[in-house]
Design a protein around this motif. Structure first.
Motif, short mmCIF file in Angstrom:
data_model
loop_
_atom_site.label_atom_id
_atom_site.label_comp_id
_atom_site.label_asym_id
_atom_site.label_seq_id
_atom_site.Cartn_x
_atom_site.Cartn_y
_atom_site.Cartn_z
N LEU A 221 0.82 -1.20 0.00
CA LEU A 221 0.00 0.00 0.00
C LEU A 221 0.86 1.26 0.00
O LEU A 221 0.47 2.29 -0.57
N ILE A 222 2.02 1.21 0.64
CA ILE A 222 2.95 2.34 0.57
C ILE A 222 3.41 2.55 -0.87
O ILE A 222 3.46 3.68 -1.36
N ALA A 223 3.72 1.45 -1.55
CA ALA A 223 4.14 1.54 -2.94
C ALA A 223 3.01 2.08 -3.81
O ALA A 223 3.23 2.91 -4.71
N PHE A 224 1.78 1.62 -3.55
CA PHE A 224 0.65 2.11 -4.32
C PHE A 224 0.42 3.59 -4.06
O PHE A 224 0.15 4.37 -4.99
N SER A 225 0.52 4.01 -2.80
CA SER A 225 0.34 5.42 -2.46
C SER A 225 1.33 6.30 -3.21
O SER A 225 0.98 7.39 -3.68
N ALA A 226 2.55 5.80 -3.36
CA ALA A 226 3.57 6.55 -4.12
C ALA A 226 3.19 6.64 -5.59
O ALA A 226 3.34 7.70 -6.23
N ARG A 227 2.69 5.54 -6.16
CA ARG A 227 2.27 5.57 -7.56
C ARG A 227 1.08 6.51 -7.76
O ARG A 227 0.96 7.17 -8.78
N LEU A 228 0.21 6.53 -6.78
CA LEU A 228 -0.97 7.40 -6.84
C LEU A 228 -0.57 8.86 -6.77
O LEU A 228 -1.16 9.71 -7.44
N GLY A 229 0.43 9.16 -5.91
CA GLY A 229 0.87 10.53 -5.74
C GLY A 229 0.21 11.24 -4.58
O GLY A 229 0.06 12.47 -4.60
N HIS A 230 -0.15 10.49 -3.54
CA HIS A 230 -0.75 11.10 -2.35
C HIS A 230 -0.28 10.37 -1.11
O HIS A 230 -0.36 9.13 -1.04
N ASP A 231 0.20 11.11 -0.12
CA ASP A 231 0.64 10.55 1.16
C ASP A 231 -0.50 10.70 2.16
O ASP A 231 -0.85 11.82 2.54
N PHE A 232 -1.07 9.60 2.58
CA PHE A 232 -2.28 9.63 3.41
C PHE A 232 -1.98 9.95 4.88
O PHE A 232 -1.16 9.28 5.51
N ALA A 233 -2.67 10.97 5.39
CA ALA A 233 -2.61 11.25 6.82
C ALA A 233 -3.46 10.25 7.58
O ALA A 233 -3.19 9.95 8.75
#
Length: 228
Positions: free
Chosen positions: A7-19
């Motif tokens: 999910l960290i890798a997906f978040s990076a691909r998405l371009g958003h760091d979730f709070a």
């Protein structure tokens, strides 16, 4: 909640760091994997569909200030339809991050247009709830920018365009035939051939007959355009 490595890798691909990483976890949870303690992504998908629609409508208005409603509507539909959303999801490997139940996984859920489209809309809603509309708009425009630039050519589906091409030349509508089917029953792949009365033909393969027909029609249109 801490995000797993995928999910960290997906978040990076998405371009958003979730709070609030639990929002992303929920957005990627298919109903087949839900439980009382693990809600699925259906409510988020409902919201994300509306957020995506607003971003696309706004972007289209800014891109062409003279376009009429009749011109904008097919462009909008091309940008938000399920097939387009699924292609965006595939481009960022969303399927790899999905949480699916065993039966859905075995039936090829990570490749299904409907599953991927619902999930990317849920992810958009997760970004919206995590950081607001501006953050959601930034994510959408980042991944839809290429489609926005080419929206005129995508606004009418290939089958319709090919039929209009044939009719304009006095031909009968093109015919479509399934010429092959590969793979297991739960994840088949179809090969479709489209042919014009004048003899020109093209083939394409995809995970659904509808998608294969569209790809075949587009391939034939591109060949016809190259020849002229």
């Amino acid at each position: 909640m801490k995000l797993s490595a995928d999910l960290i890798a997906f978040s990076a691909r998405l371009g958003h760091d979730f709070a609030r990483p639990e929002l992303l976890g929920r957005a990627l949870t298919h109903p087949s994997m839900s439980s009382p303690s693990r809600p699925d992504n259906q409510r988020l998908e409902f919201l994300g569909d509306r957020v995506l629609g607003l971003v696309m409508a706004e972007a289209l208005l800014h891109a062409d200030k003279s376009a009429t409603e009749g011109q904008l509507a097919p462009r909008f539909n091309a940008l938000v339809r399920k097939e387009a959303c699924a292609e965006i999801a595939r481009a960022i490997n969303l399927g790899d991050a999905l949480k699916l139940g065993r039966s859905e996984m075995l039936s090829g859920g990570r490749r299904k247009d409907a599953v991927l489209a619902d999930a990317i809309e849920a992810v958009i809603a997760a970004v919206y709830m995590d950081a607001g509309f501006e953050a959601a708009r930034a994510v959408v425009l980042r991944h839809w920018s290429g489609r926005l630039a080419a929206v005129d050519s995508d606004a009418r589906d290939a089958k319709t365009m090919l039929q209009e091409w044939a009719q304009a030349r006095g031909q009968t509508p093109p015919t479509y035939h399934e010429i092959a089917r590969f793979g297991p029953d739960h994840a088949p792949e179809f090969t479709i051939q489209v042919q014009l009365a004048s003899g020109e033909a093209a083939q394409a393969s995809a995970g659904s007959k509808r998608q294969a027909e569209q790809l075949a029609a587009r391939a034939l249109l591109q060949r016809l355009e190259a020849e002229t």
